[in-house]
Design a protein around this motif. Structure first.
Motif, short mmCIF file in Angstrom:
data_model
loop_
_atom_site.label_atom_id
_atom_site.label_comp_id
_atom_site.label_asym_id
_atom_site.label_seq_id
_atom_site.Cartn_x
_atom_site.Cartn_y
_atom_site.Cartn_z
N LEU A 1 4.74 38.49 -46.93
CA LEU A 1 5.93 39.30 -46.69
C LEU A 1 5.71 40.17 -45.45
O LEU A 1 4.59 40.64 -45.20
N SER A 2 6.79 40.37 -44.72
CA SER A 2 6.76 41.26 -43.56
C SER A 2 7.82 42.34 -43.73
O SER A 2 8.86 42.09 -44.35
N CYS A 3 7.55 43.48 -43.16
CA CYS A 3 8.50 44.59 -43.18
C CYS A 3 8.50 45.22 -41.80
O CYS A 3 7.50 45.81 -41.39
N ALA A 4 9.61 45.03 -41.09
CA ALA A 4 9.74 45.57 -39.74
C ALA A 4 10.48 46.91 -39.79
O ALA A 4 11.53 47.03 -40.43
N ALA A 5 9.91 47.88 -39.10
CA ALA A 5 10.48 49.23 -39.12
C ALA A 5 11.03 49.61 -37.75
O ALA A 5 10.48 49.21 -36.71
N VAL B 1 2.82 56.50 -43.73
CA VAL B 1 2.24 55.77 -44.85
C VAL B 1 3.27 54.72 -45.26
O VAL B 1 4.47 54.99 -45.28
N MET B 2 2.82 53.52 -45.56
CA MET B 2 3.74 52.46 -45.97
C MET B 2 3.34 51.93 -47.35
O MET B 2 2.16 51.84 -47.68
N GLY B 3 4.33 51.56 -48.10
CA GLY B 3 4.08 51.02 -49.43
C GLY B 3 4.93 49.82 -49.73
O GLY B 3 5.99 49.62 -49.12
N THR C 1 -3.05 41.48 -50.30
CA THR C 1 -3.64 42.29 -49.23
C THR C 1 -2.52 42.91 -48.40
O THR C 1 -1.66 42.18 -47.89
N ILE C 2 -2.56 44.21 -48.26
CA ILE C 2 -1.61 44.91 -47.40
C ILE C 2 -2.27 45.17 -46.05
O ILE C 2 -3.46 45.50 -45.99
N SER C 3 -1.51 45.03 -45.00
CA SER C 3 -2.03 45.29 -43.65
C SER C 3 -0.87 45.75 -42.78
O SER C 3 0.30 45.68 -43.20
N ARG C 4 -1.18 46.20 -41.59
CA ARG C 4 -0.13 46.66 -40.70
C ARG C 4 -0.53 46.40 -39.26
O ARG C 4 -1.73 46.34 -38.92
N TYR D 1 2.58 44.20 -43.59
CA TYR D 1 2.56 42.89 -44.22
C TYR D 1 2.02 43.00 -45.65
O TYR D 1 1.27 43.92 -45.99
N LEU D 2 2.40 42.03 -46.45
CA LEU D 2 1.81 41.88 -47.78
C LEU D 2 1.48 40.40 -47.96
O LEU D 2 2.37 39.57 -48.13
N GLN D 3 0.19 40.09 -47.87
CA GLN D 3 -0.27 38.73 -48.11
C GLN D 3 -0.50 38.56 -49.60
O GLN D 3 -1.28 39.31 -50.20
N MET D 4 0.18 37.59 -50.18
CA MET D 4 0.11 37.38 -51.62
C MET D 4 -0.47 36.00 -51.90
O MET D 4 0.12 34.99 -51.52
N ASN D 5 -1.62 35.97 -52.52
CA ASN D 5 -2.30 34.72 -52.86
C ASN D 5 -2.39 34.57 -54.38
O ASN D 5 -2.21 35.54 -55.12
#
Length: 122
Positions: A20-24, A33-35, A69-72, A80-84
């Motif tokens: 998942l991606s989240c563009a701000a 801080v992002m959640g 895994t969350i990253s930015r 981003y939220l990498q979901m495995n």
């Protein structure tokens, strides 16, 4: 005002992966801080993951630890939220949010996106 737009959701089989991606919007993304939170039908909103403004600190819900895994990328104003190893119980609408503190409580988050649907089939 900050606008957040999520993308990357979809339908995946159990054991699969999605990112998942989240563009701000805005020029101060690197200070936020992002959640990530999620909400399944008939259930309350649930904390998933959070990341500090620099990306140096992360935290996860026990239910996703070791799988997500969350990253930015502050240069791209994106988190981003990498979901495995996805499970059917991960099915929910996933929403990113801007936090006023490094908290797992939804009330600490001021701006929210519209969400993206993730469906995991068994």
């Amino acid at each position: 005002q900050v606008q957040l737009v999520e993308s990357g959701g979809g339908l995946v089989q159990a054991g699969g992966s999605l990112r998942l991606s989240c563009a701000a919007s805005g020029r101060t993304f690197s200070t936020y801080v992002m959640g990530w939170f999620r909400q399944a039908p008939g259930k309350e909103r649930e904390f998933v993951a959070r990341i500090s403004s620099s990306g140096g600190r992360t935290s996860y819900a026990d239910s996703v630890k070791g799988r997500f895994t969350i990253s930015r990328d502050n240069a791209k104003n994106t988190v981003y939220l990498q979901m495995n190893s996805l499970k059917p119980e991960d099915t929910a609408v996933y929403t990113c949010a801007v936090g006023q503190s490094f908290s797992a409580n939804y009330y600490a988050y001021k701006y929210w996106g519209q969400g993206t649907q993730v469906t995991v089939s068994s």
